[in-house]
Design a protein around this motif. Structure first.
Motif, PDB file in Angstrom:
ATOM      1  N   VAL A 150      -1.649   9.089   0.301  1.00  3.67           N
ATOM      2  CA  VAL A 150      -0.848   8.128   1.055  1.00  3.67           C
ATOM      3  C   VAL A 150      -1.744   7.227   1.896  1.00  3.67           C
ATOM      4  O   VAL A 150      -1.612   5.997   1.871  1.00  3.67           O
ATOM      5  CB  VAL A 150       0.184   8.861   1.934  1.00  3.67           C
ATOM      6  N   VAL A 151      -2.694   7.859   2.611  1.00  2.78           N
ATOM      7  CA  VAL A 151      -3.617   7.057   3.424  1.00  2.78           C
ATOM      8  C   VAL A 151      -4.450   6.143   2.522  1.00  2.78           C
ATOM      9  O   VAL A 151      -4.664   4.958   2.832  1.00  2.78           O
ATOM     10  CB  VAL A 151      -4.537   7.973   4.268  1.00  2.78           C
ATOM     11  N   GLY A 152      -4.880   6.688   1.387  1.00  2.00           N
ATOM     12  CA  GLY A 152      -5.650   5.892   0.432  1.00  2.00           C
ATOM     13  C   GLY A 152      -4.848   4.687  -0.048  1.00  2.00           C
ATOM     14  O   GLY A 152      -5.373   3.572  -0.142  1.00  2.00           O
ATOM     15  N   GLY A 153      -3.565   4.894  -0.328  1.00  2.00           N
ATOM     16  CA  GLY A 153      -2.708   3.803  -0.783  1.00  2.00           C
ATOM     17  C   GLY A 153      -2.578   2.720   0.276  1.00  2.00           C
ATOM     18  O   GLY A 153      -2.748   1.528  -0.011  1.00  2.00           O
ATOM     19  N   LEU A 154      -2.306   3.144   1.523  1.00  2.00           N
ATOM     20  CA  LEU A 154      -2.162   2.173   2.613  1.00  2.00           C
ATOM     21  C   LEU A 154      -3.458   1.402   2.817  1.00  2.00           C
ATOM     22  O   LEU A 154      -3.464   0.174   2.955  1.00  2.00           O
ATOM     23  CB  LEU A 154      -1.769   2.900   3.905  1.00  2.00           C
ATOM     24  N   GLY A 208       0.825  -1.215   0.000  1.00  2.00           N
ATOM     25  CA  GLY A 208       0.000   0.000   0.000  1.00  2.00           C
ATOM     26  C   GLY A 208       0.852   1.256   0.000  1.00  2.00           C
ATOM     27  O   GLY A 208       0.490   2.260  -0.621  1.00  2.00           O
ATOM     28  N   SER A 209       1.985   1.218   0.677  1.00  2.00           N
ATOM     29  CA  SER A 209       2.838   2.405   0.692  1.00  2.00           C
ATOM     30  C   SER A 209       3.382   2.677  -0.710  1.00  2.00           C
ATOM     31  O   SER A 209       3.562   3.825  -1.117  1.00  2.00           O
ATOM     32  CB  SER A 209       3.966   2.245   1.707  1.00  2.00           C
ATOM     33  N   VAL A 210       3.634   1.587  -1.466  1.00  2.00           N
ATOM     34  CA  VAL A 210       4.084   1.755  -2.854  1.00  2.00           C
ATOM     35  C   VAL A 210       2.966   2.407  -3.685  1.00  2.00           C
ATOM     36  O   VAL A 210       3.207   3.361  -4.428  1.00  2.00           O
ATOM     37  CB  VAL A 210       4.495   0.395  -3.464  1.00  2.00           C
ATOM     38  N   TYR A 211       1.730   1.894  -3.511  1.00  2.00           N
ATOM     39  CA  TYR A 211       0.611   2.523  -4.222  1.00  2.00           C
ATOM     40  C   TYR A 211       0.503   3.984  -3.806  1.00  2.00           C
ATOM     41  O   TYR A 211       0.255   4.872  -4.624  1.00  2.00           O
ATOM     42  CB  TYR A 211      -0.741   1.850  -3.910  1.00  2.00           C
ATOM     43  N   GLY A 212       0.666   4.211  -2.513  1.00  2.00           N
ATOM     44  CA  GLY A 212       0.512   5.566  -1.972  1.00  2.00           C
ATOM     45  C   GLY A 212       1.552   6.514  -2.540  1.00  2.00           C
ATOM     46  O   GLY A 212       1.244   7.659  -2.843  1.00  2.00           O
ATOM     47  N   SER A 213       2.768   6.048  -2.711  1.00  3.82           N
ATOM     48  CA  SER A 213       3.778   6.986  -3.194  1.00  3.82           C
ATOM     49  C   SER A 213       3.564   7.291  -4.677  1.00  3.82           C
ATOM     50  O   SER A 213       3.748   8.432  -5.112  1.00  3.82           O
ATOM     51  CB  SER A 213       5.189   6.495  -2.858  1.00  3.82           C
TER      52      SER A 213
END
Lengths: 338, 235
Positions: free
Chosen positions: A285-289, A59-64
């Motif tokens: 970022v929150v959305g990605g996580l 998720g952090s990868v998606y978030g970034s």
């Protein structure tokens, strides 16, 4: 007159938020509840704990990557469809640097620098000349770039799998009966540090303030002497850097490098950015996580949703947000003065 | 005295629409000059031509430098602060950030600048953390003025400062502008619908009509002029 109008709009805004049913307070409660649920689940089941940590890392990868999309959107008010491919290309650059003898982390930082230059050059050379005429034309340019980058990378490096050294080794931590690969902690830490640095740049530096002003109100920014064009180019450069971090951290989680590396991740990043509100960096970022964790858990615990359904599920999230709350969880209610 | 700002035969257009048909005017260093005229006469466009926010041709000289080929950021960096019509503030940013942006082109410590600004706008000091968009219209106009002033401009372009403000606030605003002019030697070119107020503050004025200068003179001369009295002063 203008004042009365403004306060009326403010009133409408707050009422709109109330009607939507998700005020900022409700969202904080929601997030705290979600975090508590994850914690409780992790304490009770080691599988759940593993999936949660792994989900947070992905998720952090998606978030970034989502944050990269948000930065570009705030600077130029367009969506950069090539953001994922750009990230993939810079990952190949890192691969090449390692082939030439650099260590992983030397290649990592050199790649971030190259990504920054690439991002600014793209904005100045391709996007800006078109954006003056029409936003949709600029979006089409990014779609063209998607195909172009894909072609160029395949032409240079070929379409077969490449392997990069693992940045975090193969250590596995055992914490109270839960086994978690060091890899996932590493990804999470690297991405979060990058995001925090970008946030601090925007929040605490003069350059960051100038960039925010240029993105929010370009005309007024120019009147105080800010070189708006330069700020927008730097914004694209930073977006490319965040994308490069996403690419470099996506590679170890997939274990191979191939030209399609970032394509599913771009979809997740879109969903994350829309979920957070396309204008909100924190939201992205929150959305990605949130997306990373829920996808990981849902595939495990909801039998009907198999891993093939992950992408459609992300699309469903995207659609649902657009239908129910288009401004996203963290979106500012934008009311434009005409 | 020499002119700090000089416009000679300036034309400006929005797409195919001509807004200025050869405007010439001069603003002496240390003076307040008013631009009057009916709606659509080109008052706002005149200021925009100076600050570079509209396409223009002709000759515009500021402190001996040609402005007509410079963009807005470059003009601002020469020391021209433009407070546009409505609110020229960054509503999404805090009061402090707005002031910080005003001094964007300056290097070094801002403390002396801020203290000077707070001496003119004491209430701003308590509101530094407040988002500018949550200020009242009058407060935002004051903030816009304060922000322009942190730039330490040689020339202030002020567009319709009274728009949408209560009369008492307008009087306060003009009092501060005059104070800045007298104490700090700030040169001001002000566009104003309220001709009465503008001519009170200014030493000279220009009346624009249909993109041209129709009339010019000192404030006394303009106040005494019959057509100005009838059209803009209302007696």
């Amino acid at each position: 007159m203008a004042t009365a109008e403004t306060s009326r709009l403010e009133g409408l805004r707050s009422r709109g938020a109330a009607l939507g049913g998700f005020g900022p307070a409700a969202i904080s409660v929601l997030l705290v509840a979600a975090a508590a649920a994850l914690l409780v689940g992790s304490l009770r089941s080691s599988t759940f704990a593993q999936l949660t940590v792994q989900g947070l890392a992905l998720g952090s990868v998606y978030g970034s990557l989502a944050l990269a999309l948000v930065l570009v959107y705030r600077a130029s008010h367009i969506v950069n469809f090539a953001q994922g491919e750009l990230a993939m290309a810079t990952t190949y650059v890192a691969y090449q640097l390692i082939q030439w003898g650099l260590s992983y982390w030397e290649a990592f930082f050199a790649t971030l620098g190259i990504a920054f230059v690439l991002g600014t050059v793209l904005e100045v050379g391709l996007i800006r000349p078109v954006l003056h005429r029409s936003a949709i034309a600029a979006v089409i340019v990014t779609v063209g770039l998607f195909i172009l980058i894909d072609g160029v990378v395949t032409w240079i490096w070929g379409g077969d799998f490449k392997f990069m050294p693992s940045p975090f080794g193969t250590t596995i931590y055992h914490v109270g009966g839960v086994s978690i690969a060091r890899l996932y902690f590493g990804i999470l830490v690297v991405v979060l540090i990058s995001v925090l640095l970008v946030w601090a740049l925007f929040r605490f530096t003069k350059l960051g303030l100038g960039m925010r002003a240029a993105a929010l109100r370009p005309a007024e920014a120019a009147l105080v002497g800010i070189r708006v064009d330069r700020m927008l180019a730097i914004g694209w450069g930073l977006a490319a850097v965040l994308g490069a971090v996403a690419g470099l951290m996506a590679e170890p989680s997939q274990y191979v490098l191939e030209p399609t590396l970032m394509q599913p991740i771009l979809v997740y990043a879109f969903a994350a950015a829309v979920l957070g509100g396309l204008e909100s960096p924190a939201g992205a970022v929150v959305g990605g996580l949130a997306l990373g964790v829920s996808l990981n858990l849902i595939v495990q615990y909801v039998p009907a949703i198999t891993s093939e359904l992950q992408l459609p599920f992300a699309f469903a999230v995207l659609l649902a947000v657009l239908l129910i709350k288009p401004s996203g969880l963290f979106g500012r209610r934008t009311v434009r003065r005409v | 005295m020499t002119a700090l700002l000089e416009l000679e035969d300036v034309e400006a257009r929005y797409g195919p629409v001509h807004a200025l048909h050869g405007v010439s005017l001069a603003v002496e260093e240390g003076s307040i000059v008013a631009v009057l005229g009916p709606n659509g006469a080109g008052k706002t466009t005149t200021l925009r031509a100076v600050s570079g926010t509209v396409r223009r041709s002709g000759r515009i000289a500021f402190a001996g430098r040609a402005l007509e080929r410079r963009g807005p950021a470059a003009v601002a960096r020469l020391g021209v602060a433009h407070v546009p019509e409505g609110r020229g503030t960054f509503a999404e940013l805090t009061v402090w950030e707005n002031l910080r942006l005003g001094a964007y082109t300056r290097r070094g410590s801002l403390q002396p600048e801020l203290e000077r600004v707070f001496s003119y706008f004491p209430w701003l000091s308590d509101r530094r953390r407040q988002e500018a968009g949550t200020l009242s219209g009058g407060e935002q106009q004051m903030l816009a003025l304060a922000r322009a002033f942190v730039l330490r401009p040689r020339l202030l372009l002020l567009d319709e400062p009274s728009l949408g403000l209560a009369p008492v606030l307008v009087a306060e605003l003009f009092r501060i502008v005059r104070e800045l002019n007298e104490r700090e030697g700030l040169t001001v070119l002000v566009v104003e619908q309220n001709a009465h107020l503008a001519l009170q503050a200014a030493s000279a004025g220009y009346v624009l009509e249909a993109g041209r200068v129709a009339l010019t003179g000192t404030s006394e001369e303009l106040r005494a002029d019959d057509s100005v009295r009838r059209s803009y002063l209302g007696y």
